[in-house]
Each structure stands twice: as structure tokens, then as C-alpha cells.
Design a protein around this motif. Structure first.
Motif, PDB file in Angstrom:
ATOM      1  N   ILE A 124      -0.332   7.627   3.505  1.00 40.55           N
ATOM      2  CA  ILE A 124      -0.841   7.589   2.361  1.00 40.55           C
ATOM      3  C   ILE A 124      -0.015   7.259   1.350  1.00 40.55           C
ATOM      4  N   LEU A 125       1.260   7.686   1.256  1.00 39.01           N
ATOM      5  CA  LEU A 125       2.287   7.298   0.195  1.00 39.01           C
ATOM      6  C   LEU A 125       2.838   5.793   0.414  1.00 39.01           C
ATOM      7  N   VAL A 126       2.728   5.235   1.720  1.00 37.72           N
ATOM      8  CA  VAL A 126       3.075   3.881   2.003  1.00 37.72           C
ATOM      9  C   VAL A 126       2.123   3.143   1.581  1.00 37.72           C
ATOM     10  N   ALA A 127       0.712   3.495   1.486  1.00 39.27           N
ATOM     11  CA  ALA A 127      -0.232   2.841   1.137  1.00 39.27           C
ATOM     12  C   ALA A 127      -0.121   2.755  -0.415  1.00 39.27           C
ATOM     13  N   LEU A 128      -0.120   3.890  -1.086  1.00 42.90           N
ATOM     14  CA  LEU A 128       0.098   3.619  -2.255  1.00 42.90           C
ATOM     15  C   LEU A 128       1.111   2.888  -3.046  1.00 42.90           C
ATOM     16  N   VAL A 129       2.322   3.021  -2.165  1.00 44.39           N
ATOM     17  CA  VAL A 129       3.612   2.287  -2.715  1.00 44.39           C
ATOM     18  C   VAL A 129       3.341   0.682  -2.701  1.00 44.39           C
ATOM     19  N   VAL A 130       2.637   0.369  -1.504  1.00 47.88           N
ATOM     20  CA  VAL A 130       2.411  -1.021  -1.237  1.00 47.88           C
ATOM     21  C   VAL A 130       1.199  -1.542  -1.974  1.00 47.88           C
ATOM     22  N   PHE A 131       0.143  -0.678  -2.278  1.00 48.62           N
ATOM     23  CA  PHE A 131      -0.841  -1.095  -3.226  1.00 48.62           C
ATOM     24  C   PHE A 131      -0.209  -1.357  -4.804  1.00 48.62           C
ATOM     25  N   SER A 132       0.196  -0.543  -5.248  1.00 52.00           N
ATOM     26  CA  SER A 132       1.030  -0.672  -6.623  1.00 52.00           C
ATOM     27  C   SER A 132       1.853  -1.931  -6.516  1.00 52.00           C
ATOM     28  N   ALA A 133       2.476  -2.120  -5.794  1.00 57.48           N
ATOM     29  CA  ALA A 133       3.593  -3.166  -5.749  1.00 57.48           C
ATOM     30  C   ALA A 133       2.816  -4.558  -5.627  1.00 57.48           C
ATOM     31  N   PHE A 134       1.828  -4.471  -4.657  1.00 57.20           N
ATOM     32  CA  PHE A 134       1.058  -5.739  -4.090  1.00 57.20           C
ATOM     33  C   PHE A 134       0.168  -6.156  -5.294  1.00 57.20           C
ATOM     34  N   LEU A 135      -0.278  -5.105  -6.213  1.00 59.19           N
ATOM     35  CA  LEU A 135      -1.156  -5.569  -6.928  1.00 59.19           C
ATOM     36  C   LEU A 135      -0.369  -6.347  -8.168  1.00 59.19           C
ATOM     37  N   GLN A 136       0.792  -6.202  -8.380  1.00 60.97           N
ATOM     38  CA  GLN A 136       1.398  -6.929  -9.182  1.00 60.97           C
ATOM     39  C   GLN A 136       1.884  -8.261  -8.666  1.00 60.97           C
ATOM     40  N   LEU A 137       2.015  -8.296  -7.529  1.00 63.92           N
ATOM     41  CA  LEU A 137       2.422  -9.664  -6.559  1.00 63.92           C
ATOM     42  C   LEU A 137       1.215 -10.458  -6.207  1.00 63.92           C
ATOM     43  N   GLY A 138       0.009 -10.076  -6.398  1.00 69.27           N
ATOM     44  CA  GLY A 138      -1.308 -10.752  -5.967  1.00 69.27           C
ATOM     45  C   GLY A 138      -1.458 -10.551  -4.793  1.00 69.27           C
ATOM     46  N   LEU A 139      -0.747  -9.837  -3.766  1.00 71.73           N
ATOM     47  CA  LEU A 139      -1.049  -9.765  -2.404  1.00 71.73           C
ATOM     48  C   LEU A 139      -2.140  -8.895  -2.106  1.00 71.73           C
ATOM     49  N   ASN A 140      -2.885  -8.150  -3.030  1.00 74.37           N
ATOM     50  CA  ASN A 140      -3.950  -7.338  -2.834  1.00 74.37           C
ATOM     51  C   ASN A 140      -5.142  -7.813  -2.336  1.00 74.37           C
ATOM     52  N   GLY A 141      -5.699  -7.502  -1.325  1.00 72.75           N
ATOM     53  CA  GLY A 141      -7.094  -8.305  -0.887  1.00 72.75           C
ATOM     54  C   GLY A 141      -6.717  -9.679  -0.256  1.00 72.75           C
ATOM     55  N   THR A 142      -5.488  -9.573   0.402  1.00 75.00           N
ATOM     56  CA  THR A 142      -5.057 -10.688   1.274  1.00 75.00           C
ATOM     57  C   THR A 142      -4.628 -10.122   2.694  1.00 75.00           C
ATOM     58  N   LEU A 143      -4.947 -10.812   3.861  1.00 76.31           N
ATOM     59  CA  LEU A 143      -4.397 -10.397   4.988  1.00 76.31           C
ATOM     60  C   LEU A 143      -2.809 -10.532   4.991  1.00 76.31           C
ATOM     61  N   ILE A 144      -2.315 -11.382   4.370  1.00 73.89           N
ATOM     62  CA  ILE A 144      -0.687 -11.508   4.340  1.00 73.89           C
ATOM     63  C   ILE A 144      -0.349 -10.276   3.659  1.00 73.89           C
ATOM     64  N   GLY A 145      -1.040  -9.527   2.718  1.00 71.61           N
ATOM     65  CA  GLY A 145      -0.484  -8.256   2.249  1.00 71.61           C
ATOM     66  C   GLY A 145      -0.498  -7.276   3.452  1.00 71.61           C
ATOM     67  N   ILE A 146      -1.626  -6.931   4.114  1.00 68.48           N
ATOM     68  CA  ILE A 146      -1.788  -6.061   4.992  1.00 68.48           C
ATOM     69  C   ILE A 146      -0.714  -6.525   6.504  1.00 68.48           C
ATOM     70  N   ILE A 147      -0.464  -7.704   6.507  1.00 70.94           N
ATOM     71  CA  ILE A 147       0.642  -8.004   7.722  1.00 70.94           C
ATOM     72  C   ILE A 147       1.628  -7.459   7.375  1.00 70.94           C
ATOM     73  N   LEU A 148       2.204  -7.833   6.057  1.00 67.02           N
ATOM     74  CA  LEU A 148       3.498  -7.392   5.570  1.00 67.02           C
ATOM     75  C   LEU A 148       3.722  -5.855   5.616  1.00 67.02           C
TER      76      LEU A 148
END
Lengths: 571, 363
Positions: A419-443
Motif C-alpha cells: 500500500i505504501l509502494v502504491a501510495l509512493v508511486v501514485f503520488s510521483a507518477f501523478l506529477q510525471l503524467g504516468l498515472n492511468g498508463t500501462l507504462i506506469g504500472i509496468i514500471l
């Protein structure tokens, strides 16, 4: 005879053979660089960012941490989470200990069966198992029917912490049984007999000898389960209710719905600190006991030696059978459910059909989810395998004093709650525009899967005779040729099983995928999760069965290949 | 002879002022050694563990880079040539077969690296396996073989490409006694049949004695003696050599003027000046020593030392008598059955020998 006038031939040992030349090898870091960079970018920097957020958002100070304990609501959530995690690990241990003990007493065939049963939950996806418990625990479900004769038939289970606890215990049971079994199989079965011969009655001999010797396994298993339970999201979200929420659910709401990264970050840090403290404590406790085990004599497999002193008691057989049923129950529910023709989750089904399979493979959202999952899984497996394999080779080339810390860092995604990984990645990817992309999930999945590849390849590298590349050189092989003809074929099984583990990890991962989901980027587990929480769609039962197949086929394949290669042997 | 075939003329290897130092360790692992290994010779590097013999071997094969000095192959400097281009065969202590390859594939490995055509490879592999008595075992996996068989495969693999030199790093030390002896014979036979130069590393003096044309004895990174086994045994130059090669009675007395050696309360005849200094030890091999019950029975012209018997053991063809000399040093005598032996422990005896059977060595 000769006076031994030994002077060290080489700095460390005199006889490692021609090992490798003592040249400086900066190339170790070169091999490690991609994996380390990936972890830093995907994990360390975002985590640091979240820590900063937790102290600065919405305003600078300790406000977020203070409110953990003062807003009245969060403290209850934290307390509830800790209590549930504790109960799950204690009840789980009580169930697992006799089962693990029975495994050491059983004959070879029985033991193989018991081991398989323990591993079955690993082959049944997280969501499939939670779905099965939802079916079993629902009003009018199987469990309520069993409880009716004792007058508890109308006790509501679903939506309560009890349902959450039952499901979590089952889901986590293998993590208790396996370390316990591993500790117990190291104990010399004759020790209890020796204790009896010294005048201790059987029960006391067991308590004073066997119990302390198996304690490291108990400590290791319980602390692992406690830590995993703390960060559970899917089970409480599906089987509990928001009124009895656990910490992961609150983190989810704060981050995804309120975008309160400061508050969510503070809760995440709390979770991380508790996790690290518990793991450190358990390592100290178990570590000390491991020393006791070693001093207790030659560790040996308890094959038949225990049989003479400890016959399998009837109560142990009953207990083992019950635990075995608990372990396989969800899998046994999922598959028949998928052939039901009913619109409800009624079990056992009254009538049969293939309609849910039809829906699974024809409806656009389910087929898209399957394709997304396969895509994410394959990319994750490929990237994680390349990075992890290079990292494992790099590790082997590092100086010993660097190897430990670097290895620890590479494996760190394993101990950080999802859940912490998810939170961390979510907050970071939000800024990078990777949210909602498969690339984000893959990374994100790549970071999660990396440790499994590193472990698998490292194990293989360590099992290999380190002199063989040098031997190949003496036979005329250039370094490249030695790698291609000797090292690579010997390490390949490790690389393959690392790839399989990476694929399966990605396939079954829900929490990160849930956080990063968007209409175009929904994986099968997320679709399954939504099919329960958003709309009731029995297609999930067919999807669950498909997941069982998707997970078990690569594992079986890897085992067959492994067995074939195993014949070729490492030594 | 059919073509292709295993075997080549042995190469000459010269070690010139060769040194290896790890960091600033003192003394260096290998300390300025010189050794001329003749073509086709069987030379053994013998020494206690840590004496530098394995490091020397690793420098010859190319696993370890020398700190200084050079290695010459048939007169050409190969010190900086990478291992895979040196064309030396090597046999390792724990077989070191490739576990993922069959026996035949292991033996074919060096041929494939040398791009030998398939037909020639098949023939050479078959020949090599025949050579080590493993014909027909080509399809086995290494782990299906016994230790002795695995080491034979390793031997076949190391000679199949007809290297000029075969290096053997304690190849027998992982085997039990009986296998060791049969493989010793095998190695000797291979040497005779193939005509290669063999460089053999061991810490086992018996192995060195029975196999070698010459032995180089290592001590603390230096070569302290080179010679045939008989030379080194009968005329050791230092106490270290005498003690390391076979058993010795070592008398720590003083070399007095001309032809007198003083030990404890005795004066002995010496015929050689040794190195001329006073501090020389006098060595007598156990089989050269006899025992007498009293001074009268000692033959004239012999040197003698009084001792107390501490143990007598019977070995079938000989007796072994442990002695405590009067200066508190210990030694032993080996007496063929039929030669007067001593009574049990506690008996006072006179140990004696002919002056030509003793050797003066520097300390």
C-alpha cells in the motif's frame, strides 16, 4: 616431518584455486547501475518526496503526525489494524504450528501432499481467494450453514472484522507454515527422545527442547505475517466495511479521493516504521535462536528419526486435516463457481453453464483487462529479468563489504508494504503524467518484481563452482566464450525462474494497479476488484479460474524445465 | 599413426626472476624464483600449503598476473598473454568439470574453442577417453561418475587438444588412498605416452617422489632446492629439505675443526666440510640407522648416539623404533626384519650409522 611454515599465499585464503585474477573490478557497479537507478527513480526519490510531503503538506510541521493520534478517527484505525494483524498472526501460528509439525512426521508421500496443499494458495490469485471467501462468508453462505447447528447461523459475517480476519489468516497461512517447517526440519528428532531419556516426561521434553528449537521459525513466520497483515488492502476493502476500516483503506481514501498526500504520507510512514521495527526485532530474536539451533548439534533432516519417538496422534491428524481444508477451500470454491449459471454468488451453484466464460472472453472490458494484464506481466518480466540478472552478476563481482548493503537495497521493495509502494508511486507518477498508463504500472511492477529475479539468479550463481570460467579459459575459451558456453547455461534456470516469478508477481498485483488505474489502464485483478465493489458481476468467478491457470501454467512449466535441467545438475 | 592424434612434443617453460606480491604483504607469495622446465620433463612443485607453489602454477597458466619477472614458453615471453591464448592444459583439485555438459562434451570443449572440425573432434574425444580408460562413458553426466572417473575426464579434457604443457594442481588430493595410487600410475603412464611437459603441484612428498623426474621444493615463496628425487633425498641441502622430503633424524650439534662434529657428549667423524660454518645440522635417514644394546656391539668407525626406546612397532617387512636421544631430541630407526631390533619401550640403546650415510646441512 616438515615444520609447517605457512605464509598466506593470497590475502584471504590460500586455496580458492585459480578463482579470479585479483584485478580491480569496477565492472560490478556497471552491471548494477541499471537496477540501482531504476530503484532510486521509481522508489527512493518518490518515497523521499512523500516524506517531505508528510512534513510540509498542507503546512510545514508535525501536524500530519500529530493528527494521527489526535483526530480521534485515525488512532482508532491504527489500533484496529494493529489488533487485527496481531490476532491474525497469533491464530495463524496456532493453526500452522501443528500442521508444520505433522509435515515433519509424515512419510514422503504424505509430506509431498501436505507441501502441495500449502503451496496451493500461492497459485490462486489474491483476488480469487478473497472472492471465494466472499462467497463462503456471505449471508446464507456455506460458513453460516455450518454454524447453524451451534446456534450461530444468523450471525452476520460479511462486512465485519471477523470476515476480514478469517480471510487474511487463510491468505497468510503459507507464510507461517513454511518458515516453521523449515526450522523444524533442522531439528534432530532424537533430541526429544534424548530429553526423555534424561528424565523429562514427553510433554515437558517437547516444551523444553522442541519448542525452543523451532522458535526461530515461529518468530520469523509470525513477524512476517504481522507485517504483511498491517498493509492489507484488498481483503478489508472487499470483506470488511468502511466502518471497520484498516489503515490501508484510509490511506487509499486520503490519497486517491482527497489528494491529501501529507496525511496519507504520515500514515504510510507510520506503517513503514512499525514494519521495520517488527522485522528488526524478529531478526534479533530469531537470529539468537538460530545460534542455539546450531549449538544444539548437527542439524539434520528429520526423515524417519522422529517417527519412533513421536507417533502421529489422532488430534494432530484432525487438526492437520482441518488446516488442509482451510488452505484449499477457496480454490475449491472458485472453479465450480465459474460454471454456475446464476446471476448471484450462490454456492454451490444449482445449475451450470459457460456463460461467465463467454462473457469473460467477449465483453470488451474483460478482454481489454486480460490483454492489459498479459502485456504488463510480460513487459515487467522482461525488464525485471534483464535488470535483475545484470544486478545479480554485478553483486557477485562486488567486494564483499559492499555486497550486503547493496543486496539489502535491491531486496527492499519486498519488505515495504504494497500500500505504501502504491501510495509512493501514485503520488510521483501523478506529477510525471504516468498515472492511468500501462507504462506506469509496468514500471512500478518492475520495482516490485526485481528482488525475485535477483534472489533467483544469485542463488544459482552461488551454487555454481566459481572456478569454472577460469577452467574454460585454461581450455582456450575467451571471456565472452566462457560466459556464453559455461556461465550462462549454468545460471539460465535461475534467470528463467526469476522471470516466471516476476511475471506471476505482476499478474497477481492489485494494490498498485488499483491506484494507477484509469479507463485505458485496467488490469484483470483491478477489473475483478471493481466487479465486486462497483457492480456485482459473476464474471469474476470465470476470471478467478483463468487467473489460477495463468499463474499455475508458468510455474508448472518452470518446474518441468527446472526438473529437466536439474538432471543436468549444478554439481 | 592416424591423423589427427593426441600428443605433442613437450614445450620448454622458463620462469625468470618471477615474483607475485599481494598488496604489500611480506614476504611476497612468490619471491624471485627461477626455474627451467625442460621439454617433456615431469617436474613437481612441492611445498607446504602457502609456500607459493599454487600461485606459481596460476601464473604459469595465466590466472594470476606476475608482479615482476617473466614466463617464457619455448623462449617467447608469455607473461602478458591471457590464459585462453596460452594453450596449456590444466587439471584442477576438485575436477572442475562442466556440470551442464556430458563427459564427451566436456572433453570436446577445448576442441570447439579451437574450431576443430566435427569429425576430427569425434575421433580425438574418443581417443582421449580411451586413453583414460573411459571409452563408452561419453554420454554420462559428470555427477554420474565417481571421483576417480571425474578426474580421468578432467585429464582427458586437458590433453585432448595436445597442449605442450600439462599443469596439474593437486589433482589427487580429493581422492581416497587407493584411488590416488591408481591415478598416480595413470598420470605417469600418460606422461610416458604423450611426451608432454608435466608441471605437477602437490604437498604430498610420496606423490612427488614416485612421479617426478625433478622436484622443486618451495618454502615461503622461494625455491629452496631443485633436483631428482634421489638427489634431494640422499643429499638434502638444507634442514627444511631434509625434513620435508622423507623422515630424518636431525642432530643439532656443532661442526668443529677439520673432520670433527660435536653433539651432546659425543664426537663424530665427518668426511665433508658442509658449508664450513659451525651451525650445521647432521641428518641421518631412519633406514640408515641401526641400534645396538651396548657400546661393544657398535661396529668400528661408526658414529653413535645413546638413546632410550619409546616405542617399537612392527610393519611386516620392517620394524620402526621411536627413539628419545640424550639431548631430548626425538628420532626413529627403521630396521628390516632380521636386523637386530630393540626390546620394548624404556630400553637403553646405542643408535649408530656409517659416516658416509650422514649429511651435513645448513640450518
Amino acid at each position: 616431518m616438515a615444520v609447517s611454515t605457512a605464509t598466506p599465499e593470497a590475502p584471504a585464503t590460500g586455496r580458492p584455486g585459480p578463482a579470479r585474477t585479483a584485478r580491480k573490478r569496477p565492472s560490478g557497479w556497471l552491471f548494477l547501475a541499471p537496477a540501482l537507478l531504476a530503484l532510486v527513480v521509481l522508489f527512493v526519490l518518490p518515497l523521499a518526496g512523500l516524506v517531505v510531503d508528510s512534513f510540509t503538506e498542507p503546512e510545514t510541521g508535525l501536524g500530519n503526525y500529530a493528527s494521527l493520534f489526535t483526530d480521534g478517527y485515525t488512532i482508532r484505525v491504527l489500533g484496529r489494524t494493529l489488533v487485527i494483524a496481531l490476532i491474525v498472526s497469533v491464530i495463524g501460528a496456532l493453526l500452522a504450528y501443528p500442521y508444520a509439525y505433522a509435515m515433519t512426521l509424515a512419510g514422503p508421500t504424505m509430506r509431498a501432499l501436505l507441501v502441495t496443499i500449502v503451496l496451493i494458495p500461492f497459485w490462486t490469485s489474491m483476488l480469487a481467494r478473497n472472492f471465494a471467501w466472499l462467497v463462503l462468508l456471505q449471508d446464507g453462505g456455506v460458513v453460516q450453514k455450518i454454524l447453524t447447528p451451534v446456534g450461530l447461523g444468523d450471525v452476520r459475517l460479511l462486512g465485519t472484522p471477523i470476515a476480514v480476519g478469517i480471510s487474511m489468516t487463510q491468505v497468510l497461512l503459507p507464510f507461517l507454515v513454511l518458515p516453521m517447517y523449515s526450522a523444524m526440519s533442522q531439528i534432530d528428532g532424537r533430541l526429544v527422545a534424548a530429553g526423555q531419556s534424561l528424565g523429562a516426561p514427553r510433554s515437558r521434553a517437547f516444551r523444553r527442547i522442541y519448542l525452543p528449537l523451532s522458535a526461530p521459525g515461529v518468530v520469523a513466520g509470525m513477524s512476517l505475517v504481522f507485517v504483511l497483515a498491517l498493509g492489507f488492502y484488498v481483503t478489508p476493502a472487499l470483506l470488511g466495511s468502511t466502518r471497520s476500516a484498516m489503515i490501508a483503506q484510509v490511506i487509499n481514501v486520503r490519497a486517491r479521493e482527497l489528494l491529501d498526500f501529507g496525511g496519507a504520507g504520515a500514515m504510510g510512514m507510520f506503517l513503514l516504521v512499525v514494519t521495520l521495527v517488527v522485522l528488526a526485532l524478529s531478526r534479533r530474536l530469531a537470529g539468537q535462536n538460530v545460534a542455539v539451533t546450531a549449538a544444539g548439534g548437527q542439524p539434520r533432516r528429520t526423515g524417519g528419526t522422529a517417527d519412533s519417538s513421536a507417533p502421529v496422534r489422532p488430534w494432530l491428524k484432525v487438526h492437520t486435516t482441518i488446516v488442509a481444508i482451510i488452505l484449499v477451500a477457496p480454490t475449491l470454491v472458485v472453479i465450480p463457481m465459474s460454471f454456475s449459471s446464476s446471476e448471484t454468488f450462490r454456492f454451490p451453484p444449482d445449475t451450470w453453464s459457460l456463460r461467465w466464460y463467454e462473457n469473460l472472453f467477449t465483453s470488451p472490458e474483460w478482454t481489454a483487462a486480460i490483454l492489459n494484464t498479459l502485456q504488463v506481466g510480460i513487459y515487467t518480466a522482461v525488464i525485471a529479468t534483464v535488470l535483475g540478472t545484470m544486478a545479480a552478476f554485478g553483486l557477485a563481482r562486488l567486494r564483499p563489504r559492499w555486497r550486503g548493503p547493496v543486496n539489502g537495497f535491491l531486496l527492499s521493495p519486498m519488505i515495504v508494504p504494497h500500500i505504501l509502494v502504491a501510495l509512493v508511486v501514485f503520488s510521483a507518477f501523478l506529477q510525471l503524467g504516468l498515472n492511468g498508463t500501462l507504462i506506469g504500472i509496468i514500471l512500478a511492477h518492475t520495482a516490485m518484481a526485481l528482488p525475485f529475479v535477483v534472489i533467483a539468479v544469485t542463488a544459482r550463481l552461488q551454487g555454481m563452482d566459481g572456478r569454472l570460467p577460469a577452467v574454460a579459459a585454461s581450455l582456450g575459451a575467451s571471456p565472452l566464450s566462457a560466459f556464453r558456453r559455461v556461465t550462462l547455461p549454468l545460471v539460465l534456470p535461475g534467470i528463467l525462474s526469476g522471470a516466471v516469478l516476476a511475471f506471476v508477481t505482476s499478474l497477481d498485483e492489485v494494490v498498485i494497479a488499483l491506484f494507477l488505474q484509469a479507463p485505458g489502464a485496467i488490469t484483470l485483478p483491478v477489473q475483478m476488484f471493481n466487479s465486486i465493489t462497483v457492480q456485482i458481476d459473476p464474471t469474476i468467478s470465470a476470471a478467478s479460474s483463468l487467473m489460477v491457470v495463468l499463474v499455475s501454467v508458468p510455474i508448472l512449466l518452470a518446474q518441468v524445465v527446472g526438473a529437466r535441467r536439474g538432471k543436468k545438475g549444478t554439481r | 599413426m592416424s591423423n589427427p592424434a593426441i600428443g605433442a612434443s613437450g614445450a620448454r617453460v622458463e620462469l625468470v626472476d618471477l615474483s607475485k606480491r599481494y598488496g604489500t604483504a611480506e614476504p611476497p607469495a612468490v619471491d624471485h624464483i627461477n626455474l627451467d622446465i625442460k621439454p617433456g620433463e615431469f617436474i613437481t612443485l612441492l611445498g607446504p600449503s602457502g609456500s607459493g607453489k599454487t600461485t606459481t602454477l596460476n601464473m604459469i597458466v595465466g590466472f594470476t598476473e606476475p608482479t615482476s619477472g617473466r614466463i617464457e614458453l619455448n623462449g617467447a615471453d608469455i607473461s602478458r598473454t591471457p590464459a585462453h591464448k596460452r594453450n596449456f592444459g590444466m587439471v584442477f583439485q576438485n575436477y572442475a568439470l562442466f556440470p551442464h555438459l556430458t563427459v564427451a562434451q566436456n572433453v570436446a570443449f577445448p576442441l570447439r574453442e579451437r574450431k576443430v572440425p566435427a569429425a576430427a573432434t569425434a575421433k580425438l574425444v574418443g581417443d582421449a577417453l580411451e586413453l583414460v580408460d573411459l571409452g563408452g562413458m561419453g554420454n554420462r553426466r559428470p555427477h554420474e561418475l565417481s571421483g576417480g572417473q571425474q578426474q580421468r575426464v578432467a585429464l582427458a579434457r586437458a590433453v585432448v587438444f595436445s597442449p605442450g604443457v600439462l599443469l596439474l594442481d593437486e589433482p589427487l588430493s580429493a581422492l581416497d588412498r587407493k584411488l590416488r595410487q591408481s591415478l598416480q600410475r595413470e598420470i605417469k603412464r600418460l606422461h610416458d605416452e604423450l611426451g608432454l611437459t608435466f608441471v605437477f603441484v602437490t604437498h604430498d612428498q610420496d606423490e612427488a617422489m614416485t612421479l617426478s623426474d625433478r622436484i622443486a621444493i618451495f618454502d615461503r615463496g622461494r625455491i629452496v632446492a631443485v633436483g631428482t628425487p634421489a638427489e634431494l633425498y640422499h643429499r638434502p641441502t638444507t634442514q627444511f629439505v631434509a625434513r620435508f622430503l622423507g623422515e630424518s633424524n636431525v642432530f643439532a650439534g656443532r661442526y668443529r675443526s677439520a673432520d670433527v662434529y660435536e653433539w651432546h657428549d659425543r664426537k663424530w667423524t665427518v668426511r665433508e666440510p658442509g658449508d664450513g660454518s659451525e651451525q650445521q645440522a647432521l641428518i641421518v635417514r631412519p633406514e640408515r640407522m641401526r641400534v645396538a644394546s651396548d657400546e661393544e656391539s657398535v661396529p668400528a668407525g661408526s658414529n653413535a648416539a645413546s638413546a632410550t626406546v619409546t616405542d617399537v612397532s612392527f610393519y611386516g617387512t620392517y620394524y620402526r623404533i621411536e627413539l628419545a636421544f640424550d639431548d631430548d631430541s626425538v628420532g626413529c630407526a627403521v630396521l628390516p626384519v632380521g636386523v637386530p631390533a630393540a626390546d620394548g619401550p624404556g630400553t637403553r640403546v646405542i643408535a649408530h650409522w656409517q659416516p658416509e650415510d650422514q649429511v651435513l646441512v645448513s640450518q
